[in-house]
Design a protein around this motif. Structure first.
Motif, PDB file in Angstrom:
ATOM      1  N   HIS A  45       9.434  74.981  18.754  1.00  0.00           N
ATOM      2  CA  HIS A  45       9.158  74.508  20.114  1.00  0.00           C
ATOM      3  C   HIS A  45       9.971  73.260  20.442  1.00  0.00           C
ATOM      4  O   HIS A  45      10.399  73.069  21.562  1.00  0.00           O
ATOM      5  CB  HIS A  45       7.668  74.197  20.283  1.00  0.00           C
ATOM      6  CG  HIS A  45       6.823  75.406  20.367  1.00  0.00           C
ATOM      7  ND1 HIS A  45       6.655  76.100  21.527  1.00  0.00           N
ATOM      8  CD2 HIS A  45       6.101  76.054  19.439  1.00  0.00           C
ATOM      9  CE1 HIS A  45       5.843  77.125  21.293  1.00  0.00           C
ATOM     10  NE2 HIS A  45       5.506  77.118  20.037  1.00  0.00           N
ATOM     11  N   ALA A  51       8.119  80.094  22.513  1.00  0.00           N
ATOM     12  CA  ALA A  51       7.104  80.112  23.560  1.00  0.00           C
ATOM     13  C   ALA A  51       5.791  80.570  22.956  1.00  0.00           C
ATOM     14  O   ALA A  51       5.772  81.288  21.948  1.00  0.00           O
ATOM     15  CB  ALA A  51       7.512  81.073  24.676  1.00  0.00           C
ATOM     16  N   ASP A  52       4.717  80.155  23.571  1.00  0.00           N
ATOM     17  CA  ASP A  52       3.389  80.630  23.186  1.00  0.00           C
ATOM     18  C   ASP A  52       2.825  81.451  24.334  1.00  0.00           C
ATOM     19  O   ASP A  52       2.759  80.969  25.461  1.00  0.00           O
ATOM     20  CB  ASP A  52       2.456  79.449  22.886  1.00  0.00           C
ATOM     21  CG  ASP A  52       2.855  78.727  21.608  1.00  0.00           C
ATOM     22  OD1 ASP A  52       3.383  79.393  20.711  1.00  0.00           O
ATOM     23  OD2 ASP A  52       2.642  77.519  21.540  1.00  0.00           O
ATOM     24  N   ASP A  92       0.163  83.563  13.771  1.00  0.00           N
ATOM     25  CA  ASP A  92       0.235  82.770  14.999  1.00  0.00           C
ATOM     26  C   ASP A  92       0.565  83.747  16.130  1.00  0.00           C
ATOM     27  O   ASP A  92       1.709  83.893  16.537  1.00  0.00           O
ATOM     28  CB  ASP A  92       1.323  81.701  14.846  1.00  0.00           C
ATOM     29  CG  ASP A  92       1.270  80.643  15.934  1.00  0.00           C
ATOM     30  OD1 ASP A  92       0.386  80.727  16.811  1.00  0.00           O
ATOM     31  OD2 ASP A  92       2.099  79.733  15.914  1.00  0.00           O
ATOM     32  N   HIS A  95       2.793  83.162  19.241  1.00  0.00           N
ATOM     33  CA  HIS A  95       4.076  82.495  19.048  1.00  0.00           C
ATOM     34  C   HIS A  95       5.254  83.467  18.999  1.00  0.00           C
ATOM     35  O   HIS A  95       5.256  84.415  18.224  1.00  0.00           O
ATOM     36  CB  HIS A  95       4.019  81.683  17.754  1.00  0.00           C
ATOM     37  CG  HIS A  95       5.213  80.813  17.532  1.00  0.00           C
ATOM     38  ND1 HIS A  95       5.391  79.622  18.178  1.00  0.00           N
ATOM     39  CD2 HIS A  95       6.290  80.982  16.749  1.00  0.00           C
ATOM     40  CE1 HIS A  95       6.544  79.088  17.792  1.00  0.00           C
ATOM     41  NE2 HIS A  95       7.101  79.902  16.922  1.00  0.00           N
TER      42      HIS A  95
END
Ligand SMILES: [Zn+2]
Length: 105
Positions: A45, A51-52, A92, A95
């Motif tokens: 990031h 990006a999430d 995650d 992500h």
């Protein structure tokens, strides 16, 4: 988002939205979003290469909880994105990260 990958990200995310998985405005780019995952781990990031997506429903977890469809992950993989959902162990799910030119890889 880094200028080099933002257009590709937009293409991919538009394709995902067109197939019916909506990305909420709270989905975010870059260093300003790091707190959302609740961790201090080093992250792409800070380079603007990650990006999430829909973080509240796609957490960093070992429970398997997520709502991003498998086809959306497949699409992102096909375009060369690395996925937090592919991590070993704890995933995650929110992500998405551009792997090709990461400085540490
Ligand atoms: Zn992330």
């Amino acid at each position: 988002m880094h200028a080099a990958v933002a257009p590709l990200a937009e293409v991919c995310f538009n394709a995902i939205k067109a197939r019916g998985y909506l990305l909420h405005p709270g989905s975010c780019w870059g260093a300003e979003c790091r707190q959302i995952s609740g961790t201090n781990r080093a992250s792409n990031h800070s380079w603007g290469l990650a990006a999430d997506l829909n973080a509240p429903t796609n957490p960093y977890t070992s429970t398997g909880e997520h709502d991003i469809p498998d086809w959306a992950y497949d699409l992102l993989r096909a375009y060369g994105w690395g996925l937090g959902a592919d991590y070993n162990g704890k995933k995650d799910y929110m992500h998405v990260e551009w792997m090709a030119h990461h400085p540490t890889q």
